[in-house]
Design a protein around this motif. Structure first.
Motif, PDB file in Angstrom:
ATOM      1  N   GLU A  22       8.338 -34.812  16.750  1.00 24.66           N
ATOM      2  CA  GLU A  22       9.051 -35.356  17.291  1.00 24.66           C
ATOM      3  C   GLU A  22      10.628 -34.454  17.654  1.00 24.66           C
ATOM      4  O   GLU A  22      11.385 -34.468  18.940  1.00 24.66           O
ATOM      5  CB  GLU A  22       9.985 -35.986  16.181  1.00 24.66           C
ATOM      6  CG  GLU A  22       9.203 -37.108  15.939  1.00 24.66           C
ATOM      7  CD  GLU A  22       9.328 -38.418  17.027  1.00 24.66           C
ATOM      8  OE1 GLU A  22      10.484 -38.732  17.685  1.00 24.66           O
ATOM      9  OE2 GLU A  22       8.009 -39.158  17.657  1.00 24.66           O
ATOM     10  N   GLY A  23      10.441 -33.155  16.967  1.00 28.39           N
ATOM     11  CA  GLY A  23      11.409 -31.726  17.559  1.00 28.39           C
ATOM     12  C   GLY A  23      11.252 -30.609  15.700  1.00 28.39           C
ATOM     13  O   GLY A  23      10.108 -30.938  15.004  1.00 28.39           O
ATOM     14  N   SER A  24      11.727 -29.646  16.594  1.00 30.98           N
ATOM     15  CA  SER A  24      11.083 -28.691  15.412  1.00 30.98           C
ATOM     16  C   SER A  24      12.670 -27.670  15.303  1.00 30.98           C
ATOM     17  O   SER A  24      12.898 -27.422  16.947  1.00 30.98           O
ATOM     18  CB  SER A  24      10.219 -27.605  15.850  1.00 30.98           C
ATOM     19  OG  SER A  24      10.482 -27.599  17.222  1.00 30.98           O
ATOM     20  N   PRO A  52      12.261 -42.600   7.435  1.00 29.58           N
ATOM     21  CA  PRO A  52      10.272 -42.803   6.724  1.00 29.58           C
ATOM     22  C   PRO A  52       9.292 -43.567   7.504  1.00 29.58           C
ATOM     23  O   PRO A  52       8.217 -43.061   7.504  1.00 29.58           O
ATOM     24  CB  PRO A  52      11.062 -44.201   6.200  1.00 29.58           C
ATOM     25  CG  PRO A  52      12.193 -45.320   6.686  1.00 29.58           C
ATOM     26  CD  PRO A  52      13.202 -44.612   6.607  1.00 29.58           C
ATOM     27  N   ASP A  53       9.825 -43.728   8.504  1.00 27.28           N
ATOM     28  CA  ASP A  53       8.299 -43.247   9.888  1.00 27.28           C
ATOM     29  C   ASP A  53       7.451 -42.144   9.590  1.00 27.28           C
ATOM     30  O   ASP A  53       6.480 -41.940  10.505  1.00 27.28           O
ATOM     31  CB  ASP A  53       8.189 -44.592  10.512  1.00 27.28           C
ATOM     32  CG  ASP A  53       9.418 -43.908  11.474  1.00 27.28           C
ATOM     33  OD1 ASP A  53      10.999 -43.499  11.264  1.00 27.28           O
ATOM     34  OD2 ASP A  53       9.008 -44.237  13.176  1.00 27.28           O
ATOM     35  N   LYS A  54       8.268 -41.463   9.739  1.00 22.79           N
ATOM     36  CA  LYS A  54       8.130 -39.852  10.010  1.00 22.79           C
ATOM     37  C   LYS A  54       7.867 -39.078   8.967  1.00 22.79           C
ATOM     38  O   LYS A  54       8.291 -39.255   7.722  1.00 22.79           O
ATOM     39  CB  LYS A  54       9.308 -39.066  11.004  1.00 22.79           C
ATOM     40  CG  LYS A  54       9.852 -39.659  11.977  1.00 22.79           C
ATOM     41  CD  LYS A  54      11.499 -39.366  13.072  1.00 22.79           C
ATOM     42  CE  LYS A  54      11.339 -40.220  14.383  1.00 22.79           C
ATOM     43  NZ  LYS A  54      12.450 -39.847  15.154  1.00 22.79           N
ATOM     44  N   GLY A 188       0.953 -31.546  14.263  1.00 23.83           N
ATOM     45  CA  GLY A 188       1.593 -32.364  14.940  1.00 23.83           C
ATOM     46  C   GLY A 188       0.391 -33.659  15.620  1.00 23.83           C
ATOM     47  O   GLY A 188       0.146 -34.320  15.565  1.00 23.83           O
ATOM     48  N   GLU A 189      -0.431 -32.920  15.682  1.00 24.95           N
ATOM     49  CA  GLU A 189      -1.387 -33.502  15.796  1.00 24.95           C
ATOM     50  C   GLU A 189      -2.706 -34.640  15.422  1.00 24.95           C
ATOM     51  O   GLU A 189      -3.480 -35.221  16.328  1.00 24.95           O
ATOM     52  CB  GLU A 189      -2.956 -32.051  16.751  1.00 24.95           C
ATOM     53  CG  GLU A 189      -2.271 -31.447  17.724  1.00 24.95           C
ATOM     54  CD  GLU A 189      -3.976 -30.689  18.077  1.00 24.95           C
ATOM     55  OE1 GLU A 189      -3.653 -30.241  17.926  1.00 24.95           O
ATOM     56  OE2 GLU A 189      -2.996 -29.726  19.060  1.00 24.95           O
ATOM     57  N   LYS A 194       4.393 -38.917  13.262  1.00 24.24           N
ATOM     58  CA  LYS A 194       5.670 -38.403  13.858  1.00 24.24           C
ATOM     59  C   LYS A 194       6.176 -37.611  13.400  1.00 24.24           C
ATOM     60  O   LYS A 194       6.779 -38.016  12.317  1.00 24.24           O
ATOM     61  CB  LYS A 194       7.023 -39.474  14.733  1.00 24.24           C
ATOM     62  CG  LYS A 194       6.274 -41.020  14.853  1.00 24.24           C
ATOM     63  CD  LYS A 194       7.081 -42.101  14.640  1.00 24.24           C
ATOM     64  CE  LYS A 194       6.976 -43.223  15.579  1.00 24.24           C
ATOM     65  NZ  LYS A 194       7.277 -44.094  15.581  1.00 24.24           N
ATOM     66  N   LEU A 195       6.424 -36.263  13.648  1.00 24.31           N
ATOM     67  CA  LEU A 195       6.451 -34.895  12.561  1.00 24.31           C
ATOM     68  C   LEU A 195       7.733 -34.175  12.823  1.00 24.31           C
ATOM     69  O   LEU A 195       7.779 -33.976  14.173  1.00 24.31           O
ATOM     70  CB  LEU A 195       5.717 -33.365  12.929  1.00 24.31           C
ATOM     71  CG  LEU A 195       5.117 -32.275  12.275  1.00 24.31           C
ATOM     72  CD1 LEU A 195       5.225 -33.027  11.383  1.00 24.31           C
ATOM     73  CD2 LEU A 195       4.267 -31.660  12.782  1.00 24.31           C
TER      74      LEU A 195
END
Length: 411
Positions: A22-24, A52-54, A188-189, A194-195
Motif C-alpha cells: 500500500e505504501g512504504s 485494521p484491515d491492513k 507484501g507478496e 495489504k501492507l
C-alpha cells in the motif's frame, strides 16, 4: 513473554513486478534529535488503529534500536528484550537445524548479504507481533527488530558491496543496497495482504541509512525551525539527490556518492512526501543565553523555505505528487478558494504558498514531551496517564492525536 512467528511459505518474487504494498515510508532527517523515532512509533500505531484491515510493518534501522525497545519493552525478568534477541538469548532463528540467527534486522542483513536468503527461510519468521508483548498495542503491527550491532555490520556490508562479486550476486552494490526492499517485497507478496511499511532511520548517512531509504518509496522529513538553515537542506539534498552541491569537492568526488551510484546501478531513490515542521521555540518562555543567540530569525526561516521551494521548482520529480482532495480534507478550511483552478486531483503546486500547503505541515512544539512519555511507557498516545491528571497534558495529547490523524490522511 511470547512471540508470534509466521509459518506459511511465501512465493518467490516475480521479476519486474510492482512492489505489492500500500505504501512504504522512511522517516528520515540527516540531523539527530529531529524526532524520527517518536514519530515512527506513533504514526505506525495511529495508522494501524485506523486501518485494521491492513498489515503494518515497522522496521528499525537505527543502531540505537530505541523504536524496538518502545514496542517490545522488557522481558519477564526486567531485562531489555531487544538486547536479549540480538544476543540470541531470546527467540533465535534456527537455520538448517544448527545455525542460530538473531531475529533482528542485523540477522536478516547478515544472512542475506552472506549467502542470500535461502528458499527454506520464510522472511516473516524475522517479525514480531508487537501486541504479544503489549496488549495496549494494535494486533496488526509487526516489527523487524533493531540491533545495536547494525553499525558494525554496516562496515562488513560496505566491504561486500564494493567487491567485484560476492556469492550469487552479479551486481553486489545493487543487490545489497536493495536487500531491505527485497524483504518488504517478499512480505507484501502474501496473498490478500495489504501492507503499509514505516522505517525508522539513523541520522548518519551510512550504508544502513542508504539501505533503509532504498526500501521506501517516500520520505517523511521531520524538522524544527530552531535548527532550520539553508545549508542544512542544501546538505540533505546533496546527499540524497545530488542537488545544490555546497562545494566543488562534492562534484569532484561524486562517483563515490550514493545518488551517483544509485543512478549508475538502477536503484530507485524515494521521493519527499511530507515535511513536518515544529515551530521555533523563540518566545516560548525561553531564557536568553548562548543557545538562543544561534536560533534562526523569522527572515532566515522564510528564506530557508524559499530555498526549498526553489529546489522543488527545479527538481519536481524528487517530490511525491499529492492528491489535492486528501490535502484539503486535512486543513479544515472554511473556504475552498485556495484549491480552486486545479484541473487534475494530482496537480503539482505552482506557487510558494501552494507548495507550503501541500508539502509542509506544522506540528505543535509541545507534542515532543507528550510523545516521549508515551514511547517510554510503551503505550499508545492517548493511553498515557499523567501523574497529576493535568488538563494541559490531556489537551496536548489530543492535539498531537489530531496531528497524527492529519498525517495519516495524507499518506
Amino acid at each position: 513473554m511470547a512471540s508470534t512467528t509466521f509459518t506459511t511459505p511465501i512465493s518467490s518474487p516475480i521479476g519486474g513486478k510492482k512492489m505489492p504494498v500500500e505504501g512504504s515510508y522512511a522517516i528520515w532527517n540527516n540531523r539527530g534529535g529531529s524526532g524520527k523515532t517518536n514519530l515512527t512509533y506513533h504514526l505506525a500505531i495511529k495508522y494501524a488503529y485506523r486501518n485494521p484491515d491492513k498489515t503494518i510493518l515497522v522496521i528499525d534501522m537505527c543502531p540505537q534500536a530505541d523504536l524496538s525497545h518502545a514496542f517490545l519493552g522488557d522481558d519477564e525478568d526486567g531485562h531489555d528484550y531487544v538486547s536479549q534477541i540480538g544476543s540470541l538469548k531470546k527467540d533465535p532463528m534456527i537455520l538448517d537445524g544448527q545455525q542460530r540467527i538473531p531475529r533482528t534486522i542485523a540477522g536478516y542483513l547478515d544472512l542475506f548479504t552472506s549467502v542470500g536468503l535461502p528458499t527454506t527461510v520464510d522472511p516473516r519468521t524475522f517479525l514480531f507481533n508487537v501486541s504479544k508483548f503489549n496488549h495496549q498495542l494494535p494486533r496488526n503491527v509487526y516489527l523487524l527488530c533493531g540491533d545495536t550491532s547494525l553499525e558494525l555490520l554496516g562496515k562488513a556490508m560496505d566491504y561486500k558491496r564494493s567487491a567485484n562479486s560476492i556469492g550469487p550476486y552479479t551486481n553486489p552494490w545493487r543487490t545489497i543496497t536493495q536487500s531491505l526492499r527485497i524483504f518488504v517485497q517478499k512480505i507484501g507478496e502474501r496473498r490478500g495482504i495489504k501492507l503499509m511499511t514505516f522505517i525508522d532511520t539513523n541520522s548518519s548517512f551510512n550504508i544502513a541509512t542508504e539501505i533503509a531509504l532504498t526500501a521506501a518509496d517516500r520520505i517523511i522529513l521531520p524538522v524544527s525551525e530552531d535548527h532550520l538553515h539553508r545549508n542544512g537542506f542544501e546538505y540533505l539534498f546533496s546527499l540524497l539527490y545530488g542537488f545544490s552541491q555546497p562545494s566543488s569537492i562534492y562534484y569532484y568526488y561524486r562517483h563515490y556518492s550514493f545518488y551517483y551510484r544509485a543512478d549508475e546501478n538502477g536503484v530507485k531513490i524515494p521521493k519527499i512526501h511530507l515535511i513536518l515542521c515544529r515551530p521555533s521555540s523563540i518566545g516560548k518562555d525561553m531564557k536568553i543565553g548562548i543557545g538562543t543567540l544561534s536560533l534562526p530569525k523569522a527572515e532566515e526561516i522564510e528564506n530557508c523555505w524559499r530555498f526549498v521551494y526553489d529546489v522543488y521548482t527545479k527538481h519536481r520529480d524528487a517530490f511525491e505528487i499529492h492528491s489535492n482532495n486528501k490535502i484539503s480534507s486535512t486543513l479544515n478550511l472554511s473556504s475552498t478558494s485556495l484549491f480552486n483552478n486545479h484541473i487534475d486531483s494530482s496537480s503539482s503546486p505552482e506557487t510558494f504558498e501552494d507548495f507550503m500547503r501541500q508539502y509542509v505541515m506544522r506540528i505543535s512544539h509541545e507534542i515532543n514531551t507528550i510523545s516521549r512519555m508515551a514511547v517510554k511507557s510503551h503505550s499508545p498516545l492517548l493511553a498515557v496517564k499523567h501523574p497529576h491528571h493535568s488538563y494541559e497534558h490531556q489537551s496536548t495529547a489530543q492535539t498531537f492525536d489530531k496531528t497524527l490523524n492529519d498525517i495519516v490522511e495524507r499518506i
